[in-house]
Design a protein around this motif. Structure first.
Motif, PDB file in Angstrom:
ATOM      1  N   VAL A 205       0.860  -1.182   0.000  1.00 40.27           N
ATOM      2  CA  VAL A 205       0.000   0.000   0.000  1.00 40.27           C
ATOM      3  C   VAL A 205       0.903   1.242   0.000  1.00 40.27           C
ATOM      4  N   ALA A 206       0.678   2.136  -0.955  1.00 39.83           N
ATOM      5  CA  ALA A 206       1.502   3.340  -1.032  1.00 39.83           C
ATOM      6  C   ALA A 206       1.106   4.292   0.096  1.00 39.83           C
ATOM      7  N   ALA A 207       2.125   4.776   0.820  1.00 40.03           N
ATOM      8  CA  ALA A 207       1.888   5.617   1.996  1.00 40.03           C
ATOM      9  C   ALA A 207       1.307   6.978   1.628  1.00 40.03           C
ATOM     10  N   ASP A 208       1.437   7.367   0.341  1.00 42.28           N
ATOM     11  CA  ASP A 208       0.904   8.669  -0.053  1.00 42.28           C
ATOM     12  C   ASP A 208      -0.489   8.551  -0.677  1.00 42.28           C
ATOM     13  N   ASP A 209      -0.972   7.316  -0.793  1.00 45.91           N
ATOM     14  CA  ASP A 209      -2.228   7.113  -1.518  1.00 45.91           C
ATOM     15  C   ASP A 209      -3.270   6.384  -0.660  1.00 45.91           C
TER      16      ASP A 209
ATOM     17  N   LYS B  63       8.319   9.570   0.243  1.00 41.37           N
ATOM     18  CA  LYS B  63       7.586  10.721  -0.310  1.00 41.37           C
ATOM     19  C   LYS B  63       7.205  11.735   0.771  1.00 41.37           C
ATOM     20  N   ASP B  64       7.194  13.009   0.379  1.00 41.19           N
ATOM     21  CA  ASP B  64       6.903  14.075   1.341  1.00 41.19           C
ATOM     22  C   ASP B  64       5.532  13.917   1.985  1.00 41.19           C
ATOM     23  N   ASN B  65       4.571  13.522   1.164  1.00 40.76           N
ATOM     24  CA  ASN B  65       3.213  13.418   1.684  1.00 40.76           C
ATOM     25  C   ASN B  65       2.870  12.010   2.188  1.00 40.76           C
ATOM     26  N   ALA B  66       3.916  11.235   2.495  1.00 35.22           N
ATOM     27  CA  ALA B  66       3.676   9.875   3.009  1.00 35.22           C
ATOM     28  C   ALA B  66       3.043   9.937   4.395  1.00 35.22           C
ATOM     29  N   ASP B  67       2.021   9.106   4.609  1.00 37.20           N
ATOM     30  CA  ASP B  67       1.333   9.099   5.892  1.00 37.20           C
ATOM     31  C   ASP B  67       1.034   7.650   6.312  1.00 37.20           C
ATOM     32  N   PRO B  68       2.079   6.954   6.817  1.00 35.36           N
ATOM     33  CA  PRO B  68       1.917   5.530   7.163  1.00 35.36           C
ATOM     34  C   PRO B  68       0.806   5.279   8.186  1.00 35.36           C
ATOM     35  N   ASP B  69       0.597   6.223   9.093  1.00 37.90           N
ATOM     36  CA  ASP B  69      -0.444   6.038  10.108  1.00 37.90           C
ATOM     37  C   ASP B  69      -1.839   5.988   9.492  1.00 37.90           C
ATOM     38  N   ARG B  70      -1.993   6.777   8.440  1.00 44.91           N
ATOM     39  CA  ARG B  70      -3.295   6.777   7.759  1.00 44.91           C
ATOM     40  C   ARG B  70      -3.541   5.377   7.155  1.00 44.91           C
ATOM     41  N   VAL B  71      -2.504   4.806   6.560  1.00 45.84           N
ATOM     42  CA  VAL B  71      -2.637   3.462   5.980  1.00 45.84           C
ATOM     43  C   VAL B  71      -3.034   2.463   7.065  1.00 45.84           C
ATOM     44  N   LYS B  72      -2.369   2.580   8.222  1.00 45.81           N
ATOM     45  CA  LYS B  72      -2.681   1.663   9.327  1.00 45.81           C
ATOM     46  C   LYS B  72      -4.126   1.815   9.782  1.00 45.81           C
ATOM     47  N   ARG B  73      -4.560   3.075   9.894  1.00 51.02           N
ATOM     48  CA  ARG B  73      -5.952   3.318  10.310  1.00 51.02           C
ATOM     49  C   ARG B  73      -6.926   2.728   9.304  1.00 51.02           C
ATOM     50  N   GLU B  74      -6.664   3.005   8.028  1.00 47.83           N
ATOM     51  CA  GLU B  74      -7.590   2.524   6.990  1.00 47.83           C
ATOM     52  C   GLU B  74      -7.634   1.000   6.947  1.00 47.83           C
ATOM     53  N   LEU B  75      -6.462   0.377   7.096  1.00 47.11           N
ATOM     54  CA  LEU B  75      -6.428  -1.093   7.020  1.00 47.11           C
ATOM     55  C   LEU B  75      -7.010  -1.747   8.266  1.00 47.11           C
ATOM     56  N   SER B  76      -6.987  -1.022   9.380  1.00 48.71           N
ATOM     57  CA  SER B  76      -7.555  -1.563  10.616  1.00 48.71           C
ATOM     58  C   SER B  76      -9.038  -1.855  10.449  1.00 48.71           C
ATOM     59  N   ASP B  77      -9.683  -1.050   9.600  1.00 49.85           N
ATOM     60  CA  ASP B  77     -11.109  -1.276   9.331  1.00 49.85           C
ATOM     61  C   ASP B  77     -11.353  -2.633   8.682  1.00 49.85           C
ATOM     62  N   PHE B  78     -10.312  -3.205   8.086  1.00 50.16           N
ATOM     63  CA  PHE B  78     -10.448  -4.511   7.441  1.00 50.16           C
ATOM     64  C   PHE B  78      -9.900  -5.623   8.337  1.00 50.16           C
ATOM     65  N   GLY B  79      -9.684  -5.293   9.604  1.00 52.39           N
ATOM     66  CA  GLY B  79      -9.202  -6.309  10.538  1.00 52.39           C
ATOM     67  C   GLY B  79      -7.696  -6.460  10.541  1.00 52.39           C
ATOM     68  N   LEU B  80      -6.991  -5.622   9.769  1.00 45.09           N
ATOM     69  CA  LEU B  80      -5.532  -5.726   9.745  1.00 45.09           C
ATOM     70  C   LEU B  80      -4.946  -4.739  10.762  1.00 45.09           C
ATOM     71  N   ILE B  81      -5.073  -5.080  12.038  1.00 46.32           N
ATOM     72  CA  ILE B  81      -4.648  -4.175  13.105  1.00 46.32           C
ATOM     73  C   ILE B  81      -3.172  -4.386  13.412  1.00 46.32           C
ATOM     74  N   PRO B  82      -2.396  -3.289  13.353  1.00 54.14           N
ATOM     75  CA  PRO B  82      -0.950  -3.399  13.561  1.00 54.14           C
ATOM     76  C   PRO B  82      -0.600  -3.934  14.953  1.00 54.14           C
ATOM     77  N   GLU B  83       0.553  -4.585  15.038  1.00 49.48           N
ATOM     78  CA  GLU B  83       1.005  -5.135  16.323  1.00 49.48           C
ATOM     79  C   GLU B  83       1.129  -4.057  17.393  1.00 49.48           C
ATOM     80  N   ASP B  84       1.692  -2.892  17.012  1.00 47.53           N
ATOM     81  CA  ASP B  84       1.891  -1.843  18.021  1.00 47.53           C
ATOM     82  C   ASP B  84       0.576  -1.178  18.440  1.00 47.53           C
TER      83      ASP B  84
END
Ligand code: GDP
Length: 470
Positions: free
Chosen positions: A149-153, A182-203
């Protein structure tokens, strides 16, 4: 069967007659019957090798082997342009064996990488279509999926699709959050969005491993490889190299000079030159083998992707490849299988459809009506999904397996076919090619322009009151 058990054929025939089966010397018996008979003679039948005629009786010498860890088989999935190819390229550069072959990798649909962290086999089939196509044939070759998943998308349509496919197949997912440079990379947003699909990060207290990567700057690739190994260890992937080989076809084609060739992923045992085998409805003898770097090899062990020559025909992706004792056995099994294939083709009409829903419910065959929805606008999707799920009763649950805006895709059909779902489209017109695929895969595909009509049909189908369609 008699020969393998070292008893007289007449004794087996007598037992069969006792079961009410009138058999001749050369008749093929099904797995249930073979199991019953073999048990009577004190043998065990190894199931799952050839579902149709599991007459691979466990030989004494087959039992003694030792199982060891085998390398994981991985598929990379994700939205277009999020960096699947770039990550695979970066991984390939870490291959310590690559130098020897001069960097020329054959395209055989799968390849093996020897990294510092350990060995990995990547199945490089074009997109999820192949993944699902295999599954619709009962084949499961992937141990884990890397979701890029691209961190900017963030999460996009094909990301969701990939998650649905992997989860439907029960394959664990490891997330690579790519393009973190990328400057506009937002890894936390990816984690939040994927959490909705049950992919909850270890941390965050979940169980999904996330790796942050930049395929472009070569950042995080080693960690990704280490985490693949970590997951492989947790999955306890085992194989016994001392056995006769078993595997699955990844792809196959007719080659002008070499005849039918297939890329086979060895799942257990060791394949050697000269081995007799059955593959799908064909048989053969290993005339030559090559590894993924085009080098001729004489044997191949667990998780190795190899190209095999010497097939009597071109098998399908996902077909089972299995070594048998001799040529006669190979021919018999493949003959029985092609007979079976014809039978299944005749019976293929038995997939789920709204017309047959009530009948199947009454027989207790379905407890869940799975639906894939496509609509021109997001609002329709949400409204319909909610209303459809509310139609669930005590006896049958309505479950939306996948939804998306836009036209019905090939991947939708394959997911429906593999998961026994129906497809409902709102204001989206399937192309002729899609309709054709749906009818070949026996998928019930329905188009509506109003939500109410679709709901009405589902309700009627559940009550057995749907008018037959012509
Ligand atoms: P695929 O369609 O998922 O296989 O994506 P590609 O690997 O073809 O990558 C799509 C585009 O994104 C290409 O132009 C890559 O150069 C670029 N790209 C891939 N990974 C990264 C990355 O980590 N950082 C940046 N900035 N660009 C990347």
């Amino acid at each position: 069967l008699a020969a393998r058990m070292k008893v007289k054929a007449s004794e087996v025939i007598a037992k069969l007659m006792g079961l009410g089966v009138m058999a001749t010397m050369n008749q093929v018996v099904d797995i249930e019957t073979a199991t019953l008979i073999a048990t009577d003679f004190g043998y065990e039948v190894e199931q799952g090798i050839t579902e149709e005629i599991g007459i691979q009786l466990l030989d004494a010498q087959e039992e003694g082997g030792e199982t060891k860890m085998r390398p994981p088989v991985v598929t990379v999935m994700g939205h277009v342009d999020h960096g699947k190819t770039s990550i695979l390229d970066a991984i390939r550069k870490t291959d310590v064996a690559e130098g020897e072959a001069g960097g020329i990798t054959q395209h055989i649909g799968a390849y093996h990488v020897r990294s510092k962290a350990g060995d990995v086999t990547f199945v490089d089939t074009p997109g999820h279509a192949a993944f699902t196509e295999m599954r619709s044939r009962g084949a499961q070759i992937t141990d884990l999926v890397i979701l890029v998943v691209a961190a900017d998308d963030g999460v996009m349509d094909q990301t969701k699709e990939a998650i649905n496919h992997a989860q439907a197949a029960g394959v664990p997912i490891l997330v690579a959050v790519n393009k973190i440079d990328k400057d506009n990379a937002d890894p936390d947003r990816v984690k939040r969005e994927l959490s909705d699909f049950g992919l909850i990060p270890e941390d965050w207290g979940g169980q999904t491993i996330y790796c942050e990567t930049s395929a472009k700057k070569n950042v995080g690739i080693d960690e990704l490889l280490e985490n693949i190994q970590l997951m492989a260890e947790m999955l306890e992937l085992q194989a016994d190299a001392s056995r006769k080989a078993k595997g699955r076809v990844v792809e196959a084609q007719l080659d002008k000079g070499r005849g039918a060739v297939a890329t086979v992923l060895i799942q257990d045992g060791t394949l050697r030159n000269g081995d007799y085998f059955v593959v799908g409805q064909y048989s053969g003898k290993v005339r030559a083998m090559r590894d993924d770097k085009g080098r001729p090899i004489r044997e191949a062990g667990p998780s190795a992707p190899i190209e095999v020559q010497g097939l009597s025909g071109v098998p399908l992706a996902g077909d089972e490849f299995i070594v048998v004792t001799d040529e006669k056995m190979a021919k018999n099994v493949s003959q029985a299988r092609s007979m079976k294939v014809r039978e299944t083709e005749l019976a293929a009409g038995s997939k789920i459809s709204l017309d047959k829903l009530f009948e199947k419910m009454s027989e207790g065959d379905v407890q869940e009506l799975r639906v894939i929805i496509r609509a021109d606008v997001q609002g329709t999707l949400e409204a319909f999904a909610k209303a459809a799920e509310e139609l669930s009763t005590e006896t049958i649950k309505v479950r939306v397996l996948h939804e998306g805006t836009g036209t019905i895709t090939e991947s939708d059909i394959l997911l429906a076919s593999a998961s026994d779902a129906i497809i409902i489209g709102f204001n989206v017109r399937p192309t002729a090619k899609i309709k054709d695929l749906a009818s070949r895969e026996n998928v019930d595909l329905r188009s509506y322009d109003v939500i109410y009509h679709a709901l009405d049909d589902i309700r009627k189908a559940m009550l057995g009151m749907l008018d037959p369609t012509f």
